[in-house]
Scaffold this motif. Structure first.
Motif, PDB file in Angstrom:
ATOM      1  N   ARG A 215       0.840  -1.192   0.000  1.00  0.00           N
ATOM      2  CA  ARG A 215       0.000   0.000   0.000  1.00  0.00           C
ATOM      3  C   ARG A 215       0.880   1.249   0.000  1.00  0.00           C
ATOM      4  N   SER A 216       0.320   2.366  -0.438  1.00  0.00           N
ATOM      5  CA  SER A 216       1.091   3.604  -0.476  1.00  0.00           C
ATOM      6  C   SER A 216       1.301   4.134   0.944  1.00  0.00           C
ATOM      7  N   VAL A 217       2.380   4.881   1.115  1.00  0.00           N
ATOM      8  CA  VAL A 217       2.673   5.492   2.407  1.00  0.00           C
ATOM      9  C   VAL A 217       1.526   6.414   2.816  1.00  0.00           C
ATOM     10  N   ALA A 218       0.993   7.180   1.863  1.00  0.00           N
ATOM     11  CA  ALA A 218      -0.095   8.106   2.166  1.00  0.00           C
ATOM     12  C   ALA A 218      -1.315   7.369   2.706  1.00  0.00           C
ATOM     13  N   ASP A 219      -1.658   6.243   2.104  1.00  0.00           N
ATOM     14  CA  ASP A 219      -2.830   5.478   2.553  1.00  0.00           C
ATOM     15  C   ASP A 219      -2.622   4.927   3.960  1.00  0.00           C
ATOM     16  N   VAL A 220      -1.455   4.392   4.220  1.00  0.00           N
ATOM     17  CA  VAL A 220      -1.186   3.801   5.534  1.00  0.00           C
ATOM     18  C   VAL A 220      -1.166   4.892   6.610  1.00  0.00           C
ATOM     19  N   VAL A 221      -0.560   6.028   6.293  1.00  0.00           N
ATOM     20  CA  VAL A 221      -0.539   7.139   7.252  1.00  0.00           C
ATOM     21  C   VAL A 221      -1.959   7.641   7.510  1.00  0.00           C
ATOM     22  N   ASP A 222      -2.791   7.673   6.475  1.00  0.00           N
ATOM     23  CA  ASP A 222      -4.195   8.066   6.663  1.00  0.00           C
ATOM     24  C   ASP A 222      -4.872   7.159   7.684  1.00  0.00           C
ATOM     25  N   ASP A 223      -4.622   5.857   7.598  1.00  0.00           N
ATOM     26  CA  ASP A 223      -5.215   4.920   8.555  1.00  0.00           C
ATOM     27  C   ASP A 223      -4.694   5.178   9.970  1.00  0.00           C
TER      28      ASP A 223
ATOM     29  N   PRO B  40       4.822  10.222  -0.398  1.00  0.00           N
ATOM     30  CA  PRO B  40       3.435   9.748  -0.220  1.00  0.00           C
ATOM     31  C   PRO B  40       3.061   8.590  -1.136  1.00  0.00           C
ATOM     32  N   ALA B  41       3.631   8.547  -2.351  1.00  0.00           N
ATOM     33  CA  ALA B  41       3.235   7.527  -3.324  1.00  0.00           C
ATOM     34  C   ALA B  41       4.055   6.244  -3.230  1.00  0.00           C
ATOM     35  N   ARG B  42       5.106   6.238  -2.417  1.00  0.00           N
ATOM     36  CA  ARG B  42       5.895   5.013  -2.285  1.00  0.00           C
ATOM     37  C   ARG B  42       5.055   3.915  -1.632  1.00  0.00           C
ATOM     38  N   HIS B  43       5.373   2.661  -1.956  1.00  0.00           N
ATOM     39  CA  HIS B  43       4.604   1.543  -1.415  1.00  0.00           C
ATOM     40  C   HIS B  43       5.392   0.832  -0.322  1.00  0.00           C
TER      41      HIS B  43
ATOM     42  N   GLN C  92      11.394   3.750   4.741  1.00  0.00           N
ATOM     43  CA  GLN C  92      11.491   4.565   3.529  1.00  0.00           C
ATOM     44  C   GLN C  92      12.736   5.454   3.522  1.00  0.00           C
ATOM     45  N   ASP C  93      13.636   5.216   4.483  1.00  0.00           N
ATOM     46  CA  ASP C  93      14.831   6.049   4.626  1.00  0.00           C
ATOM     47  C   ASP C  93      14.443   7.519   4.742  1.00  0.00           C
ATOM     48  N   ALA C  94      13.348   7.770   5.460  1.00  0.00           N
ATOM     49  CA  ALA C  94      12.862   9.130   5.686  1.00  0.00           C
ATOM     50  C   ALA C  94      13.189   9.562   7.113  1.00  0.00           C
ATOM     51  N   VAL C  95      12.936  10.823   7.406  1.00  0.00           N
ATOM     52  CA  VAL C  95      13.252  11.391   8.716  1.00  0.00           C
ATOM     53  C   VAL C  95      11.953  11.780   9.411  1.00  0.00           C
ATOM     54  N   LEU C  96      11.753  11.281  10.624  1.00  0.00           N
ATOM     55  CA  LEU C  96      10.590  11.665  11.416  1.00  0.00           C
ATOM     56  C   LEU C  96      11.008  12.690  12.460  1.00  0.00           C
ATOM     57  N   THR C  97      10.265  13.803  12.498  1.00  0.00           N
ATOM     58  CA  THR C  97      10.527  14.870  13.450  1.00  0.00           C
ATOM     59  C   THR C  97       9.260  15.162  14.238  1.00  0.00           C
TER      60      THR C  97
ATOM     61  N   SER D 280       6.141  18.894  18.177  1.00  0.00           N
ATOM     62  CA  SER D 280       5.480  19.079  19.464  1.00  0.00           C
ATOM     63  C   SER D 280       4.828  17.743  19.791  1.00  0.00           C
ATOM     64  N   PRO D 281       4.202  17.594  20.962  1.00  0.00           N
ATOM     65  CA  PRO D 281       3.502  16.334  21.246  1.00  0.00           C
ATOM     66  C   PRO D 281       2.344  16.060  20.295  1.00  0.00           C
ATOM     67  N   TRP D 282       1.960  17.078  19.495  1.00  0.00           N
ATOM     68  CA  TRP D 282       0.789  16.903  18.634  1.00  0.00           C
ATOM     69  C   TRP D 282       1.114  17.063  17.155  1.00  0.00           C
ATOM     70  N   ILE D 283       2.374  17.260  16.793  1.00  0.00           N
ATOM     71  CA  ILE D 283       2.746  17.445  15.388  1.00  0.00           C
ATOM     72  C   ILE D 283       3.906  16.527  15.053  1.00  0.00           C
ATOM     73  N   VAL D 284       3.691  15.648  14.078  1.00  0.00           N
ATOM     74  CA  VAL D 284       4.737  14.750  13.575  1.00  0.00           C
ATOM     75  C   VAL D 284       4.934  15.034  12.096  1.00  0.00           C
ATOM     76  N   VAL D 285       6.190  15.176  11.686  1.00  0.00           N
ATOM     77  CA  VAL D 285       6.514  15.411  10.287  1.00  0.00           C
ATOM     78  C   VAL D 285       7.412  14.287   9.790  1.00  0.00           C
ATOM     79  N   ILE D 286       7.047  13.673   8.676  1.00  0.00           N
ATOM     80  CA  ILE D 286       7.887  12.665   8.029  1.00  0.00           C
ATOM     81  C   ILE D 286       8.378  13.255   6.714  1.00  0.00           C
ATOM     82  N   SER D 287       9.699  13.389   6.574  1.00  0.00           N
ATOM     83  CA  SER D 287      10.285  14.062   5.419  1.00  0.00           C
ATOM     84  C   SER D 287      11.223  13.129   4.669  1.00  0.00           C
ATOM     85  N   GLU D 288      11.274  13.303   3.363  1.00  0.00           N
ATOM     86  CA  GLU D 288      12.270  12.574   2.573  1.00  0.00           C
ATOM     87  C   GLU D 288      13.658  13.026   3.008  1.00  0.00           C
TER      88      GLU D 288
END
Length: 338
Positions: free
Chosen positions: A272-280, A297-300, A321-326, A329-337
């Motif tokens: 499944r795509s990263v975007a779909d899994v993150v949506d869940d 987002p489109a990677r599987h 996905q060799d991405a970076v999670l930042t 805050s306790p309520w904001i997560v960012v996943i970046s290439e």
């Protein structure tokens, strides 16, 4: 100073600098933090870029090596802090209030946005007999002996008073274990499709504009609702039917034990795509999850993730996905290439 440098990350430094423009001691400590680790300048640039995208700051950068302006992807020197804080002070004089005042303003704005976003939920709550919120699972025992399990952010109506027992999924995902009653068939409806059963266990899901019916055991007949001559699908254990708004229906297969793994606290992703899994996963996380990057987002991906700790699941996705999670805050997560 050493304790602050050791414990603060880029997002904490950004908040502190915005909160105290012109604080030379703070800027000196920040410069020391930048020099402590070769990763710190890129972490800083990424944090500021994300905050800028969120409309919170609009800093300009100067490369510490070339001294020329760039797009913010290069490192950041102490001079950048001066330029950024001077820009902040100037905007503040023009009516913008940053730092703690910005938090108040952003919080007030967020409250207005939340109110607007919640308006449909309030209307839905008036229609629904049973609902769930973020990260909430609910088990409902109906008067006929049937059992309904609701996934987070879901809503249903139930009517058992007529010749047919009726349930409608208004939003989200529900797993039904229908008590057999040949005199009173069970009709489960969604926006596009409906399923007719006598006694069985199956899942109803609203998935990105489509209605999905997946059977764990028994027999379910699925048809699009708003068509004079609808196509029909007889589903048995392991069968899945996905119904689109145009009435078309796609069928697929999986093993019965793969149906509704969320009941047991797991998310199973099969190509499944990263975007779909993150949506869940967003259903299980009470904050904001941002995906940054042209291709991410489109990677599987394929994997099994625990829903009891959605942030840990997001960390696993980022690592795969060799991405970076930042965590800003306790309520904001960012996943970046990367």
């Amino acid at each position: 100073m050493e304790n602050r440098q050791r414990e603060w990350g880029a997002s904490e430094w950004l908040v502190a600098l915005l909160d105290g423009p012109g604080d030379q001691a703070l800027e000196a400590e920040f410069s020391d933090w930048l020099a402590m680790d070769e990763r710190h300048p890129s972490e800083w640039a990424d944090a500021v870029s994300t905050y800028r995208e969120m409309g919170m700051v609009s800093p300009r950068f100067v490369s510490p090596h070339s001294g020329t302006e760039d797009d913010g992807q290069a490192g950041v020197s102490g001079a950048d802090v001066v330029r950024m804080t001077s820009s902040v002070a100037s905007r503040s004089r023009q009516g913008f209030r940053l730092g703690r005042r910005a938090v108040v303003a952003v919080t007030a704005l967020a409250a207005c946005v939340v109110a607007l976003l919640m308006a449909p939920d309030l209307l839905l709550g008036l229609r629904a007999d049973f609902t769930t919120g973020t990260a909430e699972l609910r088990k409902i025992e109906l008067a006929d002996g049937s059992i309904v399990r609701l996934a987070p952010e879901s809503a249903i109506t139930v009517d058992l008073s007529g010749a047919e027992r009726r349930l409608e999924l208004l939003r989200g995902i529900a797993f039904l274990e229908v008590a057999p009653d040949t005199r009173h068939p069970f009709l489960a409806g969604m926006e596009i499709a409906e399923a007719r059963v006598v006694g069985t266990a199956f899942e109803l899901a609203e998935v990105r504009g489509k209605d999905v019916v997946t059977v764990r055991e028994g027999h379910v007949r699925v048809a699009p609702k708003a068509f004079s001559d609808p196509s029909l699908a007889d589903l048995h254990a392991g069968d899945r039917a996905t119904v689109s708004a145009d009435g078309s229906m796609a069928r697929s297969r999986l093993t019965p034990d793969q149906v509704a793994p969320w009941i047991d606290g797991y998310l199973v992703a099969q190509d499944r795509s990263v975007a779909d899994v993150v949506d869940d996963l967003r259903r299980y996380y009470g904050g904001l999850v941002l995906l940054r990057g042209a291709t991410l987002p489109a990677r599987h991906l394929t994997g099994i993730y625990s829903l009891s700790d959605p942030v840990a699941a997001l960390e696993l996705i980022a690592a795969s996905q060799d991405a970076v999670l930042t965590r800003l805050s306790p309520w904001i997560v960012v996943i970046s290439e990367s």
